[in-house]
Scaffold this active site. Structure first.
Site, mmCIF file in Angstrom:
data_model
loop_
_atom_site.group_PDB
_atom_site.id
_atom_site.type_symbol
_atom_site.label_atom_id
_atom_site.label_comp_id
_atom_site.label_asym_id
_atom_site.label_seq_id
_atom_site.Cartn_x
_atom_site.Cartn_y
_atom_site.Cartn_z
ATOM 1 N N TYR A 161 -19.504 -1.849 -21.311
ATOM 2 C CA TYR A 161 -19.751 -0.451 -21.605
ATOM 3 C C TYR A 161 -18.543 0.408 -21.646
ATOM 4 C CZ TYR A 161 -19.789 0.001 -16.674
ATOM 5 O OH TYR A 161 -19.360 0.053 -15.335
ATOM 6 N N ASP B 275 0.940 -1.117 -0.127
ATOM 7 C CA ASP B 275 -0.085 0.068 -0.085
ATOM 8 C C ASP B 275 0.986 1.266 0.087
ATOM 9 O OD1 ASP B 275 -2.354 -1.458 -0.045
ATOM 10 O OD2 ASP B 275 -2.829 -1.205 2.063
ATOM 11 N N HIS C 183 -0.175 3.993 0.276
ATOM 12 C CA HIS C 183 -0.510 5.291 1.110
ATOM 13 C C HIS C 183 -0.322 4.718 2.448
ATOM 14 C CE1 HIS C 183 -4.311 2.210 1.200
ATOM 15 N NE2 HIS C 183 -3.903 2.149 2.479
#
Length: 360
Positions: free
Chosen positions: A161, A130, A132
């Site tokens: 989509y 991580d 962060h």
């Protein structure tokens, strides 16, 4: 599973658990080691687990090996030279001096266990990390690295989509993630940070070194301090264990108290006065987090520190939970002894005042 006194996974107990599962005919899907536990900052014996995996594979028994390095993974940069080669153990001290990694050149980090664990990380099947956390990058920038490229298909999600069928990577890179839509700004933040601070001894390695030494400064202060006098009461303080990384857990106990319930209440109340949720947070000179060790999660691992605090073993059997204070030493400035001295004097003053409020 019971941990050892450094709060790392007990590999002997791991082997016993695997052997019992084999005897029952239960498949072993995987083993997870942790590089930087969020509770203690402990570094598991990655190399020993790799050796165990190899030993079983010779007998036709295999299992997936994942490393949770979400917290501590960035520390691997302190072992890499500027060409990203893993530095030999015998060369570390010299290279650390050349790059000014530590103020105190005699700091006992890393020991052999930590060094060997980081060196063996390359043998994992996958690793989570991580940015962060120890990447010092804004939340949320989690990441996972997977060795076998074929595994991407097991975590892919195709949204018609968004994506066009038949388009190869990198155009379809967004399909191979373990969650839905993510902000591109976080990826840009990681890229920018890594350009400024390379993931080696010259960049993040220096930042990791400063953080580790700051943690050692806090640990040594607590170990030397031993107690704080609050009016006519002596309050003992005991660090949990020598840090593997930059996390320092510690416990306060009134001198002579043998009640684990009272010890837990003292530490919980001190946390309540020192958490980020307290009013006027910016005038609070001591801010920390806390954690709990339950007997369900830690078995009898906490007995060692409780005995050092004169808490009888039967108290642990009765209460089955230990409340600790937990500090991540993230500042890159507390490695400097003079700066640390300035901060720790203010911290001690704040702790003493809070303890006085609790004990009055």
């Amino acid at each position: 599973m019971e941990l050892n006194n450094n709060y790392r996974m007990n590999v002997d107990k791991l082997k016993l658990a695997i052997d019992n599962l084999i005897a029952e005919g239960t498949p072993i899907l995987g083993v997870v080691a942790v590089v930087g536990t969020t509770e203690e900052g402990a570094i598991d014996y990655v190399d020993k687990i790799v050796a165990l995996k190899d030993e079983y594979s010779k007998n036709g028994i295999n299992f997936y090996f994942h490393i949770d390095a979400a917290y501590g993974g960035y520390a691997r940069s302190i072992f890499l030279d500027e060409e990203y080669n893993f530095i030999e153990k015998a060369e570390l001290k010299k290279i650390y001096r050349e790059y000014g990694i530590f103020y105190n050149e005699n700091i006992n980090w890393p020991n052999d266990d930590i060094y060997n664990a980081f060196k063996a990380m390359k043998h994992a099947d996958s690793i989570t990390i991580d940015p962060h956390k120890m990447g010092y990058i804004p939340y949320a920038t989690g990441g996972i690295v997977i060795k076998d490229r074929r595994m991407r298909n097991s975590i892919s999600y195709f949204a018609s989509y968004v994506f066009e069928k038949g388009v190869e990577i990198p155009a379809l890179l967004g399909a191979f993630i373990m969650e839905g839509s993510k902000a591109g700004a976080t990826a840009a933040a990681v890229w920018s940070a890594h350009r400024v601070l390379p993931l080696n001894i010259s960049g993040y390695g220096k930042l990791m070194g400063a953080s580790i030494e700051g943690a050692f400064n806090l640990y040594n202060y607590l170990k030397t301090k031993k107690s704080i006098k609050v009016k006519n009461t002596i309050v003992r303080v005991e660090p949990l264990t020598l840090p593997d990384f930059n996390m320092v857990d510690f416990i306060f106990n009134v001198e002579g108290n043998k009640s684990l319930e009272s010890l837990n209440k003292l530490n919980q109340t001190l946390y309540d006065l020192s958490s980020v949720m307290t009013p006027n947070i910016y005038s609070n000179k001591f801010v920390t987090s806390h954690t709990d060790f339950s007997i369900e999660d830690y078995a009898n691992s906490p007995l060692n520190v409780l005995r050092r605090l004169d808490i009888p073993d039967e108290e642990w059997s009765k209460i089955r939970n230990l409340t600790l204070l937990r500090s991540c030493v993230l500042s890159p400035f507390l490695n400097n002894p003079e700066t640390f001295k300035i901060y720790i004097e203010k911290i001690e003053e704040s702790i003493t005042k809070k303890l006085a409020l609790i004990l009055e």
